[in-house]
Design a protein around this motif. Structure first.
Motif, mmCIF file in Angstrom:
data_model
loop_
_atom_site.group_PDB
_atom_site.id
_atom_site.type_symbol
_atom_site.label_atom_id
_atom_site.label_comp_id
_atom_site.label_asym_id
_atom_site.label_seq_id
_atom_site.Cartn_x
_atom_site.Cartn_y
_atom_site.Cartn_z
ATOM 1 N N PHE A 136 0.978 -1.328 0.025
ATOM 2 C CA PHE A 136 0.059 -0.119 0.157
ATOM 3 C C PHE A 136 0.823 1.249 0.040
ATOM 4 O O PHE A 136 0.709 2.168 -0.794
ATOM 5 N N PHE A 137 1.815 1.589 0.876
ATOM 6 C CA PHE A 137 2.615 2.501 1.032
ATOM 7 C C PHE A 137 3.638 2.675 -0.257
ATOM 8 O O PHE A 137 3.731 3.925 -0.689
ATOM 9 N N PHE A 138 4.074 1.539 -0.921
ATOM 10 C CA PHE A 138 4.573 1.663 -1.963
ATOM 11 C C PHE A 138 4.006 2.168 -3.153
ATOM 12 O O PHE A 138 4.438 2.910 -4.152
ATOM 13 N N ALA A 139 2.676 1.668 -3.220
ATOM 14 C CA ALA A 139 1.817 2.142 -4.509
ATOM 15 C C ALA A 139 1.619 3.658 -4.141
ATOM 16 O O ALA A 139 1.450 4.496 -5.281
ATOM 17 N N LEU A 140 1.180 3.962 -2.831
ATOM 18 C CA LEU A 140 1.038 5.413 -2.688
ATOM 19 C C LEU A 140 2.207 6.360 -3.036
ATOM 20 O O LEU A 140 2.014 7.380 -3.875
ATOM 21 N N ALA A 141 3.436 5.896 -3.006
ATOM 22 C CA ALA A 141 4.646 6.491 -3.363
ATOM 23 C C ALA A 141 4.524 6.635 -4.995
ATOM 24 O O ALA A 141 5.136 7.686 -5.560
ATOM 25 N N LEU A 142 4.296 5.473 -5.389
ATOM 26 C CA LEU A 142 4.231 5.458 -6.902
ATOM 27 C C LEU A 142 3.489 6.369 -7.692
ATOM 28 O O LEU A 142 3.376 7.291 -8.767
ATOM 29 N N TYR A 143 2.147 6.576 -6.851
ATOM 30 C CA TYR A 143 1.155 7.336 -7.387
ATOM 31 C C TYR A 143 1.498 8.812 -7.314
ATOM 32 O O TYR A 143 1.293 9.459 -8.215
ATOM 33 N N VAL A 144 2.107 9.168 -6.344
ATOM 34 C CA VAL A 144 2.700 10.497 -6.070
ATOM 35 C C VAL A 144 3.715 10.790 -7.049
ATOM 36 O O VAL A 144 3.460 11.742 -7.489
ATOM 37 N N ILE A 145 4.712 10.091 -7.262
ATOM 38 C CA ILE A 145 5.870 9.990 -8.013
ATOM 39 C C ILE A 145 5.318 10.227 -9.558
ATOM 40 O O ILE A 145 5.620 11.412 -10.297
ATOM 41 N N GLY A 146 4.358 9.487 -9.954
ATOM 42 C CA GLY A 146 3.212 9.726 -11.234
ATOM 43 C C GLY A 146 3.029 11.035 -11.352
ATOM 44 O O GLY A 146 2.942 11.656 -12.479
ATOM 45 N N ILE A 147 2.302 11.583 -10.468
ATOM 46 C CA ILE A 147 1.608 12.896 -10.727
ATOM 47 C C ILE A 147 2.618 13.955 -10.746
ATOM 48 O O ILE A 147 2.725 15.038 -11.611
ATOM 49 N N LEU A 148 3.720 13.939 -9.956
ATOM 50 C CA LEU A 148 4.701 14.910 -10.152
ATOM 51 C C LEU A 148 5.415 14.800 -11.782
ATOM 52 O O LEU A 148 5.780 15.787 -12.059
ATOM 53 N N SER A 149 5.568 13.697 -12.060
ATOM 54 C CA SER A 149 6.430 13.313 -13.435
ATOM 55 C C SER A 149 5.547 13.890 -14.410
ATOM 56 O O SER A 149 5.758 14.560 -15.334
ATOM 57 N N PHE A 150 4.115 13.651 -14.336
ATOM 58 C CA PHE A 150 3.095 14.157 -15.214
ATOM 59 C C PHE A 150 3.017 15.803 -15.241
ATOM 60 O O PHE A 150 3.093 16.216 -16.411
ATOM 61 N N LYS A 151 3.191 16.158 -13.989
ATOM 62 C CA LYS A 151 3.284 17.863 -14.011
ATOM 63 C C LYS A 151 4.637 18.132 -14.675
ATOM 64 O O LYS A 151 4.798 19.216 -15.230
ATOM 65 N N LYS A 152 5.752 17.558 -14.464
ATOM 66 C CA LYS A 152 6.987 17.858 -15.059
ATOM 67 C C LYS A 152 6.971 17.842 -16.609
ATOM 68 O O LYS A 152 7.667 18.609 -17.345
#
Length: 245
Positions: A136-152
């Motif tokens: 769960f924690f790892f999936a949440l981290a990937l989700y946040v990284i995905g959002i930040l990457s999308f913004k980038k």
């Protein structure tokens, strides 16, 4: 010519190693099978002699061996050895049944530190649900990284505090994944030991420890080890205790 002979020697050395390695493994398995047979036949002391050399191995059977050695120690009324073997398992995989037995030994011997408390219950949950929590924690981290990457990629502005939060979260994730490794337990093996204020025999004694007391230890300084016991930090001599994990 010399190269030819050298290559020949290397070849035969590697070949011999490859041939004999399975044989040694098979010998080990035969020895463990013999020990198991003796254990079932109640020839406990003979089984113990065979089990002991395998105690520090990284085999899958290691935990089972420690449980059997704990049973043998109990049959010999050697409560300190039983305490050691069970504590070494408990340090890696906290379980209610083992915690209960440690609590019984602690009560019988008048030892503190083995009572079942909220921290034990937390560890039971931690070890039981660890794969699910980490997923769960790892999936949440990937989700946040995905959002930040999308913004980038979209060249959208990323606020600095978002990166700080992510960094702290990843640090927490690292700590959570390695949490048990920060708890290095040890069992006092001397009839009388002293928790001192600093690393010296002349240092004031903060607490007197007895055989079987469980401490949490960290770094070693010469013959002294920094440790924690019943709310106090101090130092004990390295030969006064036995590390259990």
């Amino acid at each position: 010519m010399q190269d030819y002979h050298l290559n020949k020697i290397i070849f035969y050395t590697l070949f011999s190693f490859a041939i004999w390695q399975p044989a040694y493994s098979q010998t080990d398995r035969n020895q463990l099978a013999l020990a198991d047979s003796m254990f079932k036949s109640n020839r406990l002391l003979e089984a113990e002699k065979i089990y002991l050399p395998f105690l520090d191995s990284q085999r899958n059977e290691n935990e089972t061996i420690r449980l059997k050695l704990a049973y043998i120690a109990k049959s010999k009324n050697d409560w300190l050895q039983e305490l050691y073997y069970l504590s070494s398992i408990q340090a890696e995989q906290d379980r209610p049944a083992i915690a209960k037995r440690l609590h019984e030994i602690g009560d019988r011997q008048g030892l503190s530190g083995f009572q079942i408390n909220l921290f034990d219950q937390f560890l039971w949950i931690y070890f039981t649900y660890f794969p699910y929590l980490m997923g769960f924690f790892f999936a949440l981290a990937l989700y946040v990284i995905g959002i930040l990457s999308f913004k980038k990629v979209k060249k959208l502005k990323i606020k600095a505090y978002n990166l700080y939060y992510l960094a702290f979260y990843l640090l927490f994730l690292t700590w959570f994944a390695n949490f048990p490794s920060f708890l290095q337990y040890g069992i006092i093996t001397k009839d009388k030991a002293y928790l001192r204020d600093y690393a010296s025999s002349a240092a004031p004694v903060k607490q007197m420890l007895k055989k079987g007391n469980r401490i949490i230890h960290w770094r070693k300084k010469d013959i002294w080890v920094n440790c924690y016991f019943q709310g106090e930090l101090g130092y004990v001599k390295a030969d006064d205790y036995l590390p259990i994990n």
